[in-house]
Motif scaffolding. Structure first.
Motif, PDB file in Angstrom:
ATOM      1  N   VAL A 192       0.843  -1.199   0.000  1.00  0.00           N
ATOM      2  CA  VAL A 192       0.000   0.000   0.000  1.00  0.00           C
ATOM      3  C   VAL A 192       0.875   1.244   0.000  1.00  0.00           C
ATOM      4  N   ILE A 193       1.900   1.254   0.829  1.00  0.00           N
ATOM      5  CA  ILE A 193       2.804   2.407   0.907  1.00  0.00           C
ATOM      6  C   ILE A 193       3.554   2.578  -0.411  1.00  0.00           C
ATOM      7  N   GLU A 194       4.034   1.488  -1.003  1.00  0.00           N
ATOM      8  CA  GLU A 194       4.737   1.571  -2.290  1.00  0.00           C
ATOM      9  C   GLU A 194       3.824   2.112  -3.385  1.00  0.00           C
ATOM     10  N   THR A 195       2.581   1.683  -3.393  1.00  0.00           N
ATOM     11  CA  THR A 195       1.616   2.175  -4.384  1.00  0.00           C
ATOM     12  C   THR A 195       1.384   3.670  -4.186  1.00  0.00           C
ATOM     13  N   LYS A 246      -6.907   9.440  -0.402  1.00  0.00           N
ATOM     14  CA  LYS A 246      -7.447   8.104  -0.692  1.00  0.00           C
ATOM     15  C   LYS A 246      -6.635   7.001  -0.026  1.00  0.00           C
ATOM     16  N   GLN A 247      -5.382   7.233   0.274  1.00  0.00           N
ATOM     17  CA  GLN A 247      -4.518   6.172   0.808  1.00  0.00           C
ATOM     18  C   GLN A 247      -5.159   5.534   2.039  1.00  0.00           C
ATOM     19  N   PRO A 248      -5.197   4.204   2.055  1.00  0.00           N
ATOM     20  CA  PRO A 248      -5.834   3.510   3.175  1.00  0.00           C
ATOM     21  C   PRO A 248      -5.063   3.610   4.481  1.00  0.00           C
ATOM     22  N   THR A 249      -3.868   4.125   4.452  1.00  0.00           N
ATOM     23  CA  THR A 249      -3.050   4.241   5.661  1.00  0.00           C
ATOM     24  C   THR A 249      -3.302   5.559   6.402  1.00  0.00           C
ATOM     25  N   LYS A 250      -4.391   6.236   6.103  1.00  0.00           N
ATOM     26  CA  LYS A 250      -4.812   7.458   6.815  1.00  0.00           C
ATOM     27  C   LYS A 250      -3.710   8.502   6.929  1.00  0.00           C
TER      28      LYS A 250
END
Length: 158
Positions: free
Chosen positions: A52-55, A97-101
């Motif tokens: 997720v972070i790389e994306t 949008k990033q799911p990592t808030k």
């Protein structure tokens, strides 16, 4: 995986630039392109937080480069006004949008910062009455202190 994200984000910004032209680079049109390309599923293939972070980092990289009028490898190219505005919209969209808030912050070098600020100032001076320019101005004004603070902290650590 990152290569696919680069390509998808690059295609999104190219499509937005073609469809909007330089006179109508509004956020609603960007959202339309986003949905047509099904970018809302950008995180659906990731299986862990590292992916997720790389994306997120890959998408932010493309957005910063295009907003500055550079390709993803740093080479300059003649980005249209709409493509550059699309890059700013993509920065905004991916950050929120990033799911990592908001875990992944938008980091910029002094050169990139100067390029982004210069482009935004150019928009403010030359065509502030355009609705797309007002949208960019509102988004940047709301987030500028966060970005500036991060930039100043990084400079102090060098």
């Amino acid at each position: 995986m990152e290569h696919i994200v680069y390509d998808d984000c690059w295609q999104l910004l190219q499509r937005f630039g073609r469809i909007s032209g330089d006179a109508n680079a509004q956020f609603t049109l960007f959202c339309q392109c986003w949905h047509e390309m099904q970018m809302q599923h950008i995180y659906s293939a990731q299986t862990n937080q590292i992916e997720v972070i790389e994306t997120t980092l890959a998408a932010l990289h493309v957005a910063k480069r295009v907003a500055c009028g550079r390709q993803t490898n740093g080479e300059p190219f003649q980005a249209t006004r709409a493509q550059r505005i699309g890059g700013l919209y993509l920065l905004y969209a991916i950050y929120h949008k990033q799911p990592t808030k908001h875990f992944v912050k938008i980091e910029v070098s002094p050169r990139t910062w100067d390029s982004l600020v210069g482009f935004i100032e150019q928009l403010r001076l030359t065509c502030f009455e355009n609705p797309d320019t007002q949208q960019v101005d509102i988004n940047v004004t709301c987030h500028e202190p966060k970005i500036k603070r991060g930039r100043l902290n990084r400079r102090n650590t060098k």
